[in-house]
Design a protein around this motif. Sequence first.
Motif, PDB file in Angstrom:
ATOM      1  N   UNK A  66       0.896  -1.281   0.001  1.00  0.00           N
ATOM      2  CA  UNK A  66       0.045   0.106   0.009  1.00  0.00           C
ATOM      3  C   UNK A  66       0.746   1.188  -0.114  1.00  0.00           C
ATOM      4  N   UNK A  67       1.962   1.267   0.789  1.00  0.00           N
ATOM      5  CA  UNK A  67       2.734   2.452   0.663  1.00  0.00           C
ATOM      6  C   UNK A  67       3.630   2.683  -0.730  1.00  0.00           C
ATOM      7  N   UNK A  68       4.070   1.597  -1.118  1.00  0.00           N
ATOM      8  CA  UNK A  68       4.759   1.659  -2.308  1.00  0.00           C
ATOM      9  C   UNK A  68       3.569   2.176  -3.644  1.00  0.00           C
ATOM     10  N   UNK A  69       2.374   1.356  -3.640  1.00  0.00           N
ATOM     11  CA  UNK A  69       1.531   1.711  -4.541  1.00  0.00           C
ATOM     12  C   UNK A  69       0.948   3.000  -4.430  1.00  0.00           C
ATOM     13  N   UNK A  70       0.922   3.648  -3.192  1.00  0.00           N
ATOM     14  CA  UNK A  70       0.460   4.924  -3.041  1.00  0.00           C
ATOM     15  C   UNK A  70       1.623   6.134  -3.493  1.00  0.00           C
ATOM     16  N   UNK A  71       2.910   5.734  -3.148  1.00  0.00           N
ATOM     17  CA  UNK A  71       3.790   6.668  -3.807  1.00  0.00           C
ATOM     18  C   UNK A  71       3.793   6.652  -5.259  1.00  0.00           C
ATOM     19  N   UNK A  72       3.720   5.553  -6.022  1.00  0.00           N
ATOM     20  CA  UNK A  72       3.700   5.392  -7.475  1.00  0.00           C
ATOM     21  C   UNK A  72       2.442   6.437  -7.998  1.00  0.00           C
ATOM     22  N   UNK A  73       1.365   6.408  -6.948  1.00  0.00           N
ATOM     23  CA  UNK A  73       0.245   7.107  -7.468  1.00  0.00           C
ATOM     24  C   UNK A  73       0.468   8.438  -7.428  1.00  0.00           C
ATOM     25  N   UNK A  74       1.048   8.991  -6.469  1.00  0.00           N
ATOM     26  CA  UNK A  74       1.520  10.367  -5.913  1.00  0.00           C
ATOM     27  C   UNK A  74       2.836  11.192  -6.142  1.00  0.00           C
ATOM     28  N   UNK A  76       5.124   9.343  -8.125  1.00  0.00           N
ATOM     29  CA  UNK A  76       6.029   8.763  -9.313  1.00  0.00           C
ATOM     30  C   UNK A  76       6.929   7.303  -8.877  1.00  0.00           C
ATOM     31  N   UNK A  77       7.230   6.609 -10.212  1.00  0.00           N
ATOM     32  CA  UNK A  77       8.028   5.218  -9.928  1.00  0.00           C
ATOM     33  C   UNK A  77       9.295   5.637  -9.265  1.00  0.00           C
ATOM     34  N   UNK A  78       9.929   6.584  -9.620  1.00  0.00           N
ATOM     35  CA  UNK A  78      11.215   6.691  -9.231  1.00  0.00           C
ATOM     36  C   UNK A  78      11.566   7.002  -8.030  1.00  0.00           C
ATOM     37  N   UNK A  79      10.591   7.953  -7.179  1.00  0.00           N
ATOM     38  CA  UNK A  79      10.522   7.895  -5.709  1.00  0.00           C
ATOM     39  C   UNK A  79      10.370   6.758  -5.101  1.00  0.00           C
ATOM     40  N   UNK A  80       9.199   5.973  -5.644  1.00  0.00           N
ATOM     41  CA  UNK A  80       8.743   4.806  -4.921  1.00  0.00           C
ATOM     42  C   UNK A  80       9.839   3.796  -4.890  1.00  0.00           C
ATOM     43  N   UNK A  81      10.723   3.582  -6.064  1.00  0.00           N
ATOM     44  CA  UNK A  81      11.687   2.865  -6.041  1.00  0.00           C
ATOM     45  C   UNK A  81      13.045   3.142  -4.929  1.00  0.00           C
ATOM     46  N   UNK A  82      13.119   4.276  -4.727  1.00  0.00           N
ATOM     47  CA  UNK A  82      14.031   4.830  -3.988  1.00  0.00           C
ATOM     48  C   UNK A  82      13.631   4.406  -2.485  1.00  0.00           C
ATOM     49  N   UNK A  83      12.344   4.570  -2.213  1.00  0.00           N
ATOM     50  CA  UNK A  83      11.840   4.292  -0.849  1.00  0.00           C
ATOM     51  C   UNK A  83      12.102   2.673  -0.745  1.00  0.00           C
ATOM     52  N   UNK A  84      11.848   1.984  -1.804  1.00  0.00           N
ATOM     53  CA  UNK A  84      11.876   0.443  -2.033  1.00  0.00           C
ATOM     54  C   UNK A  84      13.353   0.132  -1.442  1.00  0.00           C
ATOM     55  N   UNK A  85      14.406   1.163  -1.929  1.00  0.00           N
ATOM     56  CA  UNK A  85      15.973   0.575  -1.627  1.00  0.00           C
ATOM     57  C   UNK A  85      16.213   0.913  -0.183  1.00  0.00           C
ATOM     58  N   UNK A  86      15.553   1.713   0.510  1.00  0.00           N
ATOM     59  CA  UNK A  86      15.755   2.131   1.901  1.00  0.00           C
ATOM     60  C   UNK A  86      15.105   1.049   2.488  1.00  0.00           C
ATOM     61  N   UNK A  87      14.028   0.386   2.294  1.00  0.00           N
ATOM     62  CA  UNK A  87      13.263  -0.709   2.906  1.00  0.00           C
ATOM     63  C   UNK A  87      14.333  -2.052   2.758  1.00  0.00           C
ATOM     64  N   UNK A  88      14.646  -2.138   1.603  1.00  0.00           N
ATOM     65  CA  UNK A  88      15.640  -3.212   1.237  1.00  0.00           C
ATOM     66  C   UNK A  88      16.822  -3.426   2.102  1.00  0.00           C
ATOM     67  N   UNK A  89      17.578  -2.269   2.309  1.00  0.00           N
ATOM     68  CA  UNK A  89      18.717  -2.266   2.972  1.00  0.00           C
ATOM     69  C   UNK A  89      18.413  -2.585   4.705  1.00  0.00           C
ATOM     70  N   UNK A  90      17.306  -2.041   5.353  1.00  0.00           N
ATOM     71  CA  UNK A  90      16.898  -2.466   6.692  1.00  0.00           C
ATOM     72  C   UNK A  90      16.315  -3.938   6.637  1.00  0.00           C
ATOM     73  N   UNK A  91      15.791  -4.341   5.701  1.00  0.00           N
ATOM     74  CA  UNK A  91      15.530  -5.774   5.682  1.00  0.00           C
ATOM     75  C   UNK A  91      16.570  -6.580   5.686  1.00  0.00           C
ATOM     76  N   UNK A  92      17.595  -6.506   4.764  1.00  0.00           N
ATOM     77  CA  UNK A  92      18.700  -7.395   4.698  1.00  0.00           C
ATOM     78  C   UNK A  92      19.449  -7.449   6.177  1.00  0.00           C
TER      79      UNK A  92
END
Length: 514
Positions: A66-74, A76-92
């Motif tokens: 929901x957070x990623x889809x909401x960012x894509x909607x409001x 754009x994809x580039x900002x949403x992918x950057x957020x995913x990178x932040x999540x990925x680093x903490x998840x690892x």
Amino acid sequence: MNLARAIATVGGYTMISRVTGFVRDMLIAAVVGAGPIADAFFVAFQIPNFFRRLTGEGALTVAFVPMFAGMVETKGQQAAVAFAGQVQSVLLVVLLALLAVAEFAMPGVILLLAPGFGGDDPRYDLAVELTRITFPYLPLISLVALWGGMLNSLGKFWAMAAAPILLNLILIAALATAAGLLETPGHVLAWGVAIAGAAQALFVALACRREGALPPLLRPRLTPEVRRLLVLIAPAALGAGVVQVNAFIGILLASLLPAGSVSYLYYADRVVQLPLGVVGVAIGTALLPMLSRQVRAEETGAALWTQNRALEIGLLLTVPAAFAISVIADPLITVLFQRGAFSATDGYETAITLAAYAAGLPAFVLIKVFQPGFFARQDTATPVKVAAAAVVANLACNAVLLPMFDQVGIALSTVISSWLNAALLATLLYRRGHLALDRRLLVRAPKIVLSAALMAGALWFLAEGLAPWLAGGTAQRVGALAGLVLAGLAVYAAACLILKAAHPRDFAAMRRAG
């Protein structure tokens, strides 16, 4: 995005995954059977899968999408992918720490999660060893969940749906080529799971790269968005994974029963997972990003319509599956698994367990339909309260039913608690104005049940007539079962058309809507 098309895409690939999964499990049943080695491997396979659903796929998907889809909607994809990178680093960081602790503490983990393996039980040492091999699957498949959630939010459902096929093909190849090369077939399967995790991660990473959505490797930082995600993940872990929690309670309790009980539950669950995966998982996967975008865009009417159509599709496909599985449980298990090391006694015990599970199939799918209604609104607290009630109900039912029915009591307890879960979720959504059953669904739902009941009667009558074939050789049993399935489909389709429970033009309309 289009609901019917997305469900068809996910369901199609999931069908392939479940079919290859059946081939895998048929091979496991023939080579390993339902004894101590099988019990040890299934525990070793289920433990990382359990943690994956709590820390990775389940919790992460319902909080992150929901957070990623909401960012894509409001934004754009580039900002949403950057957020995913932040999540990925903490998840690892979190998952690698969990992996290190689990590998060191595995003897205690097995005693905690499968207490029946303690003492002089030969399954204990083997389960510890095999789980240490399979546990690296957890961080790998959790990354797959993150990347797959991104692709689903972008309307690209095929890669995540196809990834599980790799696991099945690798395990089939491992058993077919290396079953006698290691200490036990369980070791071969365990190494196959670890290798499959790496293969799935590579496959989905390449799909993300093709879409320009592969998250960058960043230094872990608790940004405000990541903190918000972590707040949502904690309750989502139980809220989204209640079916898995109940299933794992079943494994824990089954470990206290005679050898083979864990395996009976596993093989029965594998049959139930076919319609659950093809329908329930497909609906839940397609529904969450779609509802998230509609809620963010304040399209209330569209969100209610989407929820109703998801319910209609779920009932139309799972109610007949539940009726059919309950009627032909015995020939299903006989044809699929009864060969080699899998005895007639194993077949009988698995079949009665399967018949019990079948009663809960619609509930399992309804949970997948109702939960996105909360998660799309970033409410992960309510489902966890419902999940807690369901887990308590599961334990209470097991206290009563387990002494009387052994592993069948475990299956029945899972069914009862799942129906309670679905009913509570629906009630809360209705009270908040997020669920309003439209006239079309209210008229068609009883007709769907009646059509399925007519099909079940026809199946029972035909099974009686085909009894000599179902008790014959392999070719006769396969032919008779295929005939039963085709006849059941024909009767159900005819009943639906006659009673107007469904019409082909409805699916064409849903494909055009969107």
